[in-house]
Design a protein around this motif. Structure first.
Motif, PDB file in Angstrom:
ATOM      1  N   PHE A  54     -23.758  19.529  11.043  1.00  0.00           N
ATOM      2  CA  PHE A  54     -24.322  18.210  11.300  1.00  0.00           C
ATOM      3  C   PHE A  54     -25.173  18.296  12.563  1.00  0.00           C
ATOM      4  O   PHE A  54     -24.647  18.547  13.650  1.00  0.00           O
ATOM      5  CB  PHE A  54     -23.190  17.197  11.445  1.00  0.00           C
ATOM      6  N   VAL A  55     -26.474  18.086  12.395  1.00  0.00           N
ATOM      7  CA  VAL A  55     -27.434  18.266  13.478  1.00  0.00           C
ATOM      8  C   VAL A  55     -28.000  16.905  13.862  1.00  0.00           C
ATOM      9  O   VAL A  55     -28.614  16.230  13.028  1.00  0.00           O
ATOM     10  CB  VAL A  55     -28.576  19.211  13.045  1.00  0.00           C
ATOM     11  N   GLY A  60     -33.240  17.819  20.343  1.00  0.00           N
ATOM     12  CA  GLY A  60     -33.032  17.751  21.787  1.00  0.00           C
ATOM     13  C   GLY A  60     -32.059  16.676  22.228  1.00  0.00           C
ATOM     14  O   GLY A  60     -31.787  16.547  23.420  1.00  0.00           O
ATOM     15  N   VAL A  61     -31.515  15.908  21.300  1.00  0.00           N
ATOM     16  CA  VAL A  61     -30.564  14.857  21.653  1.00  0.00           C
ATOM     17  C   VAL A  61     -29.176  15.437  21.902  1.00  0.00           C
ATOM     18  O   VAL A  61     -28.509  15.086  22.863  1.00  0.00           O
ATOM     19  CB  VAL A  61     -30.498  13.781  20.543  1.00  0.00           C
ATOM     20  N   GLY A  62     -28.756  16.303  20.995  1.00  0.00           N
ATOM     21  CA  GLY A  62     -27.394  16.797  21.106  1.00  0.00           C
ATOM     22  C   GLY A  62     -27.206  18.143  20.455  1.00  0.00           C
ATOM     23  O   GLY A  62     -28.160  18.842  20.124  1.00  0.00           O
ATOM     24  N   SER A  63     -25.960  18.472  20.265  1.00  0.00           N
ATOM     25  CA  SER A  63     -25.542  19.782  19.787  1.00  0.00           C
ATOM     26  C   SER A  63     -24.963  19.673  18.372  1.00  0.00           C
ATOM     27  O   SER A  63     -24.341  18.673  18.019  1.00  0.00           O
ATOM     28  CB  SER A  63     -24.484  20.319  20.755  1.00  0.00           C
ATOM     29  N   THR A  64     -25.148  20.715  17.592  1.00  0.00           N
ATOM     30  CA  THR A  64     -24.639  20.778  16.227  1.00  0.00           C
ATOM     31  C   THR A  64     -23.107  20.780  16.211  1.00  0.00           C
ATOM     32  O   THR A  64     -22.467  21.390  17.063  1.00  0.00           O
ATOM     33  CB  THR A  64     -25.157  22.055  15.541  1.00  0.00           C
ATOM     34  N   VAL A 121     -16.809  14.265  19.204  1.00  0.00           N
ATOM     35  CA  VAL A 121     -17.990  14.457  18.366  1.00  0.00           C
ATOM     36  C   VAL A 121     -19.187  13.731  18.969  1.00  0.00           C
ATOM     37  O   VAL A 121     -20.295  14.281  19.050  1.00  0.00           O
ATOM     38  CB  VAL A 121     -17.714  13.997  16.918  1.00  0.00           C
ATOM     39  N   ALA A 122     -18.994  12.507  19.419  1.00  0.00           N
ATOM     40  CA  ALA A 122     -20.087  11.756  20.047  1.00  0.00           C
ATOM     41  C   ALA A 122     -20.601  12.480  21.296  1.00  0.00           C
ATOM     42  O   ALA A 122     -21.811  12.512  21.545  1.00  0.00           O
ATOM     43  CB  ALA A 122     -19.623  10.345  20.399  1.00  0.00           C
ATOM     44  N   MET A 123     -19.697  13.058  22.066  1.00  0.00           N
ATOM     45  CA  MET A 123     -20.121  13.819  23.248  1.00  0.00           C
ATOM     46  C   MET A 123     -20.983  15.014  22.841  1.00  0.00           C
ATOM     47  O   MET A 123     -21.960  15.340  23.511  1.00  0.00           O
ATOM     48  CB  MET A 123     -18.901  14.279  24.047  1.00  0.00           C
ATOM     49  N   ALA A 124     -20.621  15.675  21.741  1.00  0.00           N
ATOM     50  CA  ALA A 124     -21.421  16.807  21.262  1.00  0.00           C
ATOM     51  C   ALA A 124     -22.779  16.337  20.743  1.00  0.00           C
ATOM     52  O   ALA A 124     -23.812  16.938  21.067  1.00  0.00           O
ATOM     53  CB  ALA A 124     -20.673  17.555  20.164  1.00  0.00           C
ATOM     54  N   LEU A 125     -22.774  15.274  19.965  1.00  0.00           N
ATOM     55  CA  LEU A 125     -24.021  14.802  19.358  1.00  0.00           C
ATOM     56  C   LEU A 125     -25.013  14.271  20.383  1.00  0.00           C
ATOM     57  O   LEU A 125     -26.199  14.156  20.090  1.00  0.00           O
ATOM     58  CB  LEU A 125     -23.721  13.732  18.302  1.00  0.00           C
ATOM     59  N   THR A 126     -24.544  13.951  21.580  1.00  0.00           N
ATOM     60  CA  THR A 126     -25.428  13.462  22.654  1.00  0.00           C
ATOM     61  C   THR A 126     -25.454  14.419  23.851  1.00  0.00           C
ATOM     62  O   THR A 126     -25.868  14.049  24.944  1.00  0.00           O
ATOM     63  CB  THR A 126     -24.981  12.066  23.123  1.00  0.00           C
ATOM     64  N   TYR A 127     -25.025  15.638  23.640  1.00  0.00           N
ATOM     65  CA  TYR A 127     -24.859  16.613  24.720  1.00  0.00           C
ATOM     66  C   TYR A 127     -26.108  16.780  25.583  1.00  0.00           C
ATOM     67  O   TYR A 127     -26.040  16.712  26.809  1.00  0.00           O
ATOM     68  CB  TYR A 127     -24.434  17.963  24.125  1.00  0.00           C
ATOM     69  N   HIS A 128     -27.252  17.022  24.982  1.00  0.00           N
ATOM     70  CA  HIS A 128     -28.470  17.305  25.759  1.00  0.00           C
ATOM     71  C   HIS A 128     -28.951  16.084  26.530  1.00  0.00           C
ATOM     72  O   HIS A 128     -29.378  16.205  27.675  1.00  0.00           O
ATOM     73  CB  HIS A 128     -29.573  17.852  24.858  1.00  0.00           C
ATOM     74  N   VAL A 129     -28.855  14.909  25.928  1.00  0.00           N
ATOM     75  CA  VAL A 129     -29.245  13.675  26.610  1.00  0.00           C
ATOM     76  C   VAL A 129     -28.355  13.444  27.825  1.00  0.00           C
ATOM     77  O   VAL A 129     -28.837  13.135  28.925  1.00  0.00           O
ATOM     78  CB  VAL A 129     -29.180  12.469  25.651  1.00  0.00           C
ATOM     79  N   ARG A 130     -27.055  13.619  27.657  1.00  0.00           N
ATOM     80  CA  ARG A 130     -26.121  13.419  28.775  1.00  0.00           C
ATOM     81  C   ARG A 130     -26.334  14.463  29.871  1.00  0.00           C
ATOM     82  O   ARG A 130     -26.257  14.152  31.061  1.00  0.00           O
ATOM     83  CB  ARG A 130     -24.668  13.456  28.280  1.00  0.00           C
ATOM     84  N   LYS A 131     -26.633  15.688  29.460  1.00  0.00           N
ATOM     85  CA  LYS A 131     -26.866  16.766  30.432  1.00  0.00           C
ATOM     86  C   LYS A 131     -28.096  16.465  31.286  1.00  0.00           C
ATOM     87  O   LYS A 131     -28.095  16.686  32.501  1.00  0.00           O
ATOM     88  CB  LYS A 131     -27.036  18.090  29.683  1.00  0.00           C
ATOM     89  N   LYS A 132     -29.149  15.946  30.673  1.00  0.00           N
ATOM     90  CA  LYS A 132     -30.368  15.583  31.406  1.00  0.00           C
ATOM     91  C   LYS A 132     -30.129  14.454  32.393  1.00  0.00           C
ATOM     92  O   LYS A 132     -30.714  14.428  33.468  1.00  0.00           O
ATOM     93  CB  LYS A 132     -31.479  15.175  30.433  1.00  0.00           C
ATOM     94  N   ARG A 133     -29.251  13.520  32.018  1.00  0.00           N
ATOM     95  CA  ARG A 133     -28.933  12.390  32.907  1.00  0.00           C
ATOM     96  C   ARG A 133     -28.122  12.845  34.117  1.00  0.00           C
ATOM     97  O   ARG A 133     -28.079  12.148  35.121  1.00  0.00           O
ATOM     98  CB  ARG A 133     -28.133  11.328  32.152  1.00  0.00           C
ATOM     99  N   GLY A 134     -27.433  13.975  33.955  1.00  0.00           N
ATOM    100  CA  GLY A 134     -26.607  14.482  35.071  1.00  0.00           C
ATOM    101  C   GLY A 134     -25.261  13.957  34.975  1.00  0.00           C
ATOM    102  O   GLY A 134     -24.365  13.756  35.550  1.00  0.00           O
TER     103      GLY A 134
END
Length: 134
Positions: A54-55, A60-64, A121-134
């Motif tokens: 599930f991508v 760039g939003v999150g992780s598979t 799962v929500a944390m994974a699906l939004t991983y990259h967005v959250r990482k950019k926010r710090g």
């Protein structure tokens, strides 16, 4: 139904009934989690390493997130280089059975703690967005 959904459906149909039922429930939970994430516009289903995957979209939003069944239950997989599973261990040390740095495993008789897994799962699906926010 899109071609990718057909691929996942066909793949799941190849599992024994009990495993298929567990995987379908995990698939539904992943979709519910994705719908709860404003950043995830769409969830693409595909096969990666032969596993239902599930991508999150846009890119760039999150992780598979992947799922699969084993003789001793079912697992949800996360990309090991993200550190997600380490974070899940800190948040839910007694809730899940973790395998290495990429897997949450459920035995065949284990109830899935749906709210907690949906959060992971929500944390994974939004991983990259959250990482950019710090």
């Amino acid at each position: 139904m899109s071609r990718s959904e057909d691929i996942i459906g066909v793949t799941l149909a190849g599992y024994p009934d009990e495993q298929r039922s567990r995987l379908q429930a995990l698939r539904e939970l992943i979709h519910r989690s994705a719908r709860s994430c404003a950043e995830v516009a769409e969830l693409e289903e595909c096969l990666k390493w032969g596993q239902p995957s599930f991508v999150p979209k846009p890119r760039g939003v999150g992780s598979t997130v992947r799922i699969d069944a084993k003789a001793d239950g079912a697992s949800v997989y996360f990309i090991c280089t993200t550190g997600l599973v380490e974070g899940f261990r800190e948040i839910y040390p007694e809730t899940f059975t973790f395998v290495g740095n990429r897997e949450i495993h459920f035995g065949p008789e284990t109830d899935v703690p749906e709210d907690e897994l949906a959060h992971c799962v929500a944390m994974a699906l939004t991983y990259h967005v959250r990482k950019k926010r710090g």
